[in-house]
Design an enzyme around this catalytic site. Structure first.
Site, mmCIF file in Angstrom:
data_model
loop_
_atom_site.group_PDB
_atom_site.id
_atom_site.type_symbol
_atom_site.label_atom_id
_atom_site.label_comp_id
_atom_site.label_asym_id
_atom_site.label_seq_id
_atom_site.Cartn_x
_atom_site.Cartn_y
_atom_site.Cartn_z
ATOM 1 N N LYS A 57 -27.615 -9.854 -13.459
ATOM 2 C CA LYS A 57 -26.525 -10.515 -14.192
ATOM 3 C C LYS A 57 -25.836 -11.535 -13.300
ATOM 4 O O LYS A 57 -25.550 -12.666 -13.708
ATOM 5 C CB LYS A 57 -25.517 -9.469 -14.714
ATOM 6 N N GLN A 101 -20.243 -1.938 -15.914
ATOM 7 C CA GLN A 101 -21.614 -1.471 -16.107
ATOM 8 C C GLN A 101 -21.623 0.016 -16.475
ATOM 9 O O GLN A 101 -20.950 0.830 -15.837
ATOM 10 C CB GLN A 101 -22.428 -1.736 -14.822
ATOM 11 N N ASP A 124 -19.040 -7.619 -23.399
ATOM 12 C CA ASP A 124 -20.030 -6.648 -23.877
ATOM 13 C C ASP A 124 -19.858 -6.382 -25.375
ATOM 14 O O ASP A 124 -20.748 -5.819 -26.005
ATOM 15 C CB ASP A 124 -19.843 -5.310 -23.146
HETATM 16 N N1 GUN Z 1 -25.817 -0.283 -19.433
HETATM 17 C C1 GUN Z 1 -26.951 -0.430 -20.168
HETATM 18 N N2 GUN Z 1 -26.831 -1.464 -21.029
HETATM 19 C C2 GUN Z 1 -25.595 -1.994 -20.829
HETATM 20 C C3 GUN Z 1 -24.898 -3.082 -21.403
HETATM 21 O O1 GUN Z 1 -25.380 -3.793 -22.295
HETATM 22 N N3 GUN Z 1 -23.641 -3.301 -20.911
HETATM 23 C C4 GUN Z 1 -23.083 -2.528 -19.946
HETATM 24 N N4 GUN Z 1 -21.841 -2.816 -19.557
HETATM 25 N N5 GUN Z 1 -23.717 -1.501 -19.395
HETATM 26 C C5 GUN Z 1 -24.964 -1.244 -19.829
#
Ligand code: GUN
Length: 307
Positions: A57, A101, A124
């Site tokens: 990311k 996350q 998100d």
């Molecule tokens: N963990 C797995 N997928 C995601 C996601 O799309 N966003 C976040 N913040 N954590 C994750």
């Protein structure tokens, strides 16, 4: 790529590159107005997969010109410390997007943390205000994986209206928002889950099938209508023939000759999730800039009328 021929691969890498180049152009336009989009990424603990996701990311953000700020906290971090950090990021006008996350360590209440994020910075799309907005068809920040799947479908199928879409899985991150987005695109939507009766028969009705169950190769050709468009959200690591490999929720080898188009794993949905996160960050930055400009101009107006 409208009207795909049988067995087309849906190239998530190519389509995500397109999204990222749109994001890059939007970032440049915002920077000309003095806005430098910034994403704060918060990682608690040492889950190896989460570390890989966060690194990717941050790399993508840098490539598109988005400033990324990483906050790595130890696994034993108290919930109150994490909530304080989110409070600071909410209050910081230089931060446009906040991503915590998941999964979080077991002692931290995930819902409490996600609800603490300012919905305007919730890139998100997990805050209940954005979840509610999505279910009402309002233009809110939308969860990245389902938004990425929609982009793949739009590029592959053209119009989605009237198509029967079957979503397999009902998680808050993928299945539920996916169903809401497909409904908003005028699809007829079926959600299949672990208590569904005769899941393969339900799935065979789908012109579009979205597999998001997290079980390696669970969905094989016998679950699919010939000519279906299949989006495989699963990323499962398995050991096979003495090798470690990534496979989807769909048995790709059996599905490919039957279906009209399918995403590979890896190289399908995965790159789209990160591209949509960047897209959400730019959207959040633009919206915050507009709100700020409007607030300043309203204040100026008020000063003029009272002086
Ligand atoms: N963990 C797995 N997928 C995601 C996601 O799309 N966003 C976040 N913040 N954590 C994750």
């Amino acid at each position: 790529m409208n009207n795909p021929v049988h067995g087309d691969l849906i190239d998530g890498k190519a389509i995500s590159a397109l999204v990222l180049s749109e994001v890059g152009a939007a970032v440049s336009a915002l920077r000309e107005q003095g806005v430098h989009p910034a994403l704060a990424v918060v990682l608690v603990g040492d889950d190896p997969a989460s570390h890989v996701y966060v690194r990717n990311k941050v790399l993508r953000a840098e490539e598109t010109g988005i400033r990324s700020i990483e906050h790595r906290l130890p696994a034993e971090t108290a919930q109150s410390v994490l909530l304080d950090l989110i409070g600071q990021l909410n209050a910081d006008p230089a931060i446009n997007g906040i991503l915590v996350q998941l999964p979080l360590p077991a002692h931290i209440d995930e819902t409490r943390v996600l609800e603490a994020i300012n919905p305007a910075k919730d890139v998100d799309g997990f805050h209940s205000s954005n979840v509610g907005g999505l279910s009402q068809g309002r233009a809110v920040l939308t969860p990245c994986t389902p938004a990425g799947c929609m982009r793949l479908l739009e590029q592959t199928c053209g119009t989605l209206a009237g198509k029967h879409a079957v979503v397999i899985g009902r998680s808050n991150i993928v299945g539920k928002p996916m169903a809401a987005l497909l409904l908003q695109a005028d699809c007829t939507v079926t959600v299949v889950h672990s208590r569904s009766i005769d899941a393969p028969a339900l799935c065979r009705q789908g012109d579009i099938v979205i597999a998001a169950v997290g079980r390696p190769r669970m969905i094989n050709a016998s679950w699919l209508k010939p000519s279906a468009v299949v989006i495989d959200v699963g990323i499962n690591r398995i050991e096979e023939d003495g090798k470690s490999r990534l496979v989807g929720d769909v048995d790709f080898a059996s599905a490919l000759p039957l279906v009209s188009a399918i995403t590979p794993v890896p190289g399908g949905v995965g790159p789209m999730t990160i591209a949509m996160l960047m897209s959400n960050t730019v959207r959040a930055a633009r919206q915050q800039h507009i709100s700020h400009t409007q607030a300043v101009s309203a204040t100026e107006q008020a000063c003029l009328t009272t002086s």
